[in-house]
Design an enzyme around this catalytic site. Structure first.
Site, PDB file in Angstrom:
ATOM      1  N   GLN A 151      43.637  47.385  33.208  1.00 16.63           N
ATOM      2  CA  GLN A 151      42.389  46.613  33.278  1.00 16.63           C
ATOM      3  C   GLN A 151      42.701  45.164  33.623  1.00 16.63           C
ATOM      4  O   GLN A 151      41.796  44.365  33.812  1.00 16.63           O
ATOM      5  CB  GLN A 151      41.681  46.659  31.923  1.00 16.63           C
ATOM      6  CG  GLN A 151      41.311  48.062  31.487  1.00 16.63           C
ATOM      7  CD  GLN A 151      40.773  48.071  30.063  1.00 16.63           C
ATOM      8  OE1 GLN A 151      39.610  47.765  29.833  1.00 16.63           O
ATOM      9  NE2 GLN A 151      41.613  48.412  29.115  1.00 16.63           N
ATOM     10  N   HIS A 187      40.216  46.771  37.581  1.00 17.87           N
ATOM     11  CA  HIS A 187      39.252  45.667  37.664  1.00 17.87           C
ATOM     12  C   HIS A 187      39.615  44.653  38.742  1.00 17.87           C
ATOM     13  O   HIS A 187      39.207  43.498  38.677  1.00 17.87           O
ATOM     14  CB  HIS A 187      39.130  44.969  36.301  1.00 17.87           C
ATOM     15  CG  HIS A 187      38.574  45.882  35.246  1.00 17.87           C
ATOM     16  ND1 HIS A 187      38.721  45.649  33.900  1.00 17.87           N
ATOM     17  CD2 HIS A 187      37.885  47.047  35.345  1.00 17.87           C
ATOM     18  CE1 HIS A 187      38.141  46.625  33.225  1.00 17.87           C
ATOM     19  NE2 HIS A 187      37.634  47.487  34.068  1.00 17.87           N
ATOM     20  N   CYS A 198      31.876  40.477  54.299  1.00 13.49           N
ATOM     21  CA  CYS A 198      32.612  41.483  55.086  1.00 13.49           C
ATOM     22  C   CYS A 198      33.681  42.209  54.263  1.00 13.49           C
ATOM     23  O   CYS A 198      34.297  43.151  54.744  1.00 13.49           O
ATOM     24  CB  CYS A 198      33.234  40.842  56.328  1.00 13.49           C
ATOM     25  SG  CYS A 198      34.599  39.732  55.963  1.00 13.49           S
ATOM     26  N   CYS A 223      34.392  36.082  58.938  1.00 12.34           N
ATOM     27  CA  CYS A 223      32.961  36.009  59.296  1.00 12.34           C
ATOM     28  C   CYS A 223      32.722  34.876  60.304  1.00 12.34           C
ATOM     29  O   CYS A 223      31.976  35.041  61.276  1.00 12.34           O
ATOM     30  CB  CYS A 223      32.106  35.739  58.056  1.00 12.34           C
ATOM     31  SG  CYS A 223      31.969  37.138  56.946  1.00 12.34           S
ATOM     32  N   THR A 283      44.574  47.183  24.458  1.00 13.65           N
ATOM     33  CA  THR A 283      43.147  47.182  24.801  1.00 13.65           C
ATOM     34  C   THR A 283      42.344  47.805  23.665  1.00 13.65           C
ATOM     35  O   THR A 283      42.829  48.690  22.973  1.00 13.65           O
ATOM     36  CB  THR A 283      42.877  47.938  26.121  1.00 13.65           C
ATOM     37  OG1 THR A 283      41.457  48.114  26.285  1.00 13.65           O
ATOM     38  CG2 THR A 283      43.530  49.304  26.159  1.00 13.65           C
TER      39      THR A 283
HETATM   40 ZN   LIG Z   1      33.717  37.685  55.630  1.00 12.89          ZN
END
Ligand SMILES: [Zn+2]
Length: 452
Positions: A151, A187, A198, A223, A283
């Protein structure tokens, strides 16, 4: 410092392990308070671990605390740290709010999140893997690690050579790619940044670190490049937004980008991985998806006669774990690994040491066979006595055995007195006996005796 005796196990079908291990399974989660060498149940669990062939691990923030990385829920954990940090500007109900996907609707929350993540990332860069991380790497070295599900987002396992799941696996020949993974990050990974639009991932750089430290999320270069390309081609860019980069971790309320891959891989581990032990470390098992993972692995491992153990300082709610986890060992994870080292030292030999010992055993066995063959050949006295030649061959064999023993003693550390040593002592006695018989027989054919 006593353990609660295990309840007898419910009848479980398909047990493939010994009765010894089956009898350790419990119907109700049993607690072992502390690490006591005299604790009989703890001793049996430790021995069972030493015999396990394929071990699955599940780890949480507790294994990285000794590396200086705060956990999430404790009083000085991440949630409280972030709450404290932001309380002078704005009141938040709980630190968990700062790790919820809804934070992206609020510029102020984004700013706090960015600053906080940069600080955490900087801390992780200075952190060193703990004894528990090294224990997991050792399981791999001994070919006993099926998979480590974590985790944690710190990625400290990568520093000791474990292969992480921080890259997308190709769908073709998925199972062979999955088998090469050591650590599955449930995670996400703090050590990379991902675009909110994206989903491209990038490594941190100094410029982006500075952006986050100021409380800003940098624009995604991928992007930006796409939009520039469209503009150059004279195409419309209306509605084409540039995403921002954020740490590549999974927040509450959002799907894991690799959810499908993890589900597919977990099923492979359950069906084909043959796990016979699950060690859950550091945990308290609060996250729903992680609870499901434990339940699935537990069923398979129990059916095979194996065990589920939890090593954690904080108690977990018993009732929901009865029949799923057999024991909770209440201990710091690193201290537990130190305890194992003293209780089952042979388990901590490296695969290289074990291979060398096996090689030495084979060579010693060959030498013993040669000595036996020589002894047999002189059982019938030859027509011409050859005592000098025979003694000379025998001496060579003895020198070889002595040097093999010297090498073996170097491999075995003194404190690791083990079954191997005991076996070698027995073998040495046997060899001494053979040599003495050998000498007796050769003395029978001593030329001087014959002359008398
Ligand atoms: Zn991007």
């Amino acid at each position: 410092m006593t353990s609660v005796s295990p309840s007898p196990p419910a009848s479980r079908s398909g047990s493939m392990c010994s009765d010894f291990s089956s009898s350790l399974q419990t119907e109700k989660l049993a607690h072992i308070m502390g690490l006591n060498s005299d604790d009989e149940v703890l001793g049996r669990i430790t021995k069972q671990l030493g015999r396990s062939r394929k071990i699955a691990c599940l780890t949480g923030a507790g294994i990285s605390c000794n590396a200086g990385i705060p956990d999430f829920r404790s009083s000085d954990g991440l949630y409280n740290l972030v709450k404290k940090d932001s309380s002078q500007y704005w009141s938040i109900k709980s630190g968990r709010e700062m790790f919820d996907i809804s934070l992206f609707r609020d510029d102020f929350k984004i700013s706090i999140f960015a600053k906080f993540m940069e600080r955490l990332y900087s801390n992780v860069q200075l952190a060193k893997p703990t004894k528990t991380h090294k224990f997991i790497a050792h399981l791999k070295d001994r070919n006993k690690l099926l998979r480590c599900y974590t985790q944690n987002i710190d990625g400290l396992e990568e520093n000791i050579g474990l292969v992480m799941s921080n890259r997308k696996l190709p769908l073709s020949s998925f199972s062979s790619h999955w088998r090469n993974l050591d650590v599955v990050q449930l995670h996400g990974d703090l050590n990379s940044l991902s675009c909110t639009k994206c989903f491209q991932t990038f490594s941190w750089n100094r410029y982006w670190s500075r952006c986050l430290r100021r409380g800003e999320l940098p624009l995604c270069p991928h992007c930006e490049a796409l939009i520039n390309q469209r503009m150059n081609e004279g195409k419309r860019t209306l509605g084409s937004n540039v995403g921002v980069l954020r740490p590549n971790i999974v927040l509450y309320g959002e799907n894991h980008p690799s959810c499908e891959m993890i589900t597919q891989g977990l099923n492979l581990d359950i069906i084909k991985g043959n796990p016979d032990l699950l060690i859950i470390m550091g945990t308290s098992l609060k996250v729903d998806g992680v609870k499901q993972l434990v339940k699935k692995l537990s069923k398979r491992i129990h059916d095979r006669g194996g065990l589920i153990i939890l090593v954690n300082k904080t108690p977990i709610g018993d009732s929901s774990w009865h029949g799923i986890i057999d024991y909770q060992i209440h201990s710091d994870c690193d201290n537990w690994v130190t305890f194992l080292e003293s209780e089952i030292p042979d388990f901590f030999k490296t695969q290289d040491q074990i291979n060398k010992l096996r090689q030495l055993k084979r060579e010693a066995s060959d030498l013993r066979r040669m000595m036996k063959a020589q002894k047999d050949s002189i059982s019938t006295p030859p027509t011409t006595p050859l005592r000098t030649a025979l003694h000379s061959d025998n001496d060579v064999l003895n020198v070889k055995i002595t040097s093999l023993n010297k090498i073996k003693r170097k491999i075995l550390s003194p404190e690791n007195s083990s079954e191997e040593d005991e076996e070698e002592n027995t073998n040495m006695k046997k060899r001494a006996k053979i040599r003495s018989t050998f000498d007796d027989k050769t003395s029978l054919i001593d030329p001087a005796d014959q002359m008398n």
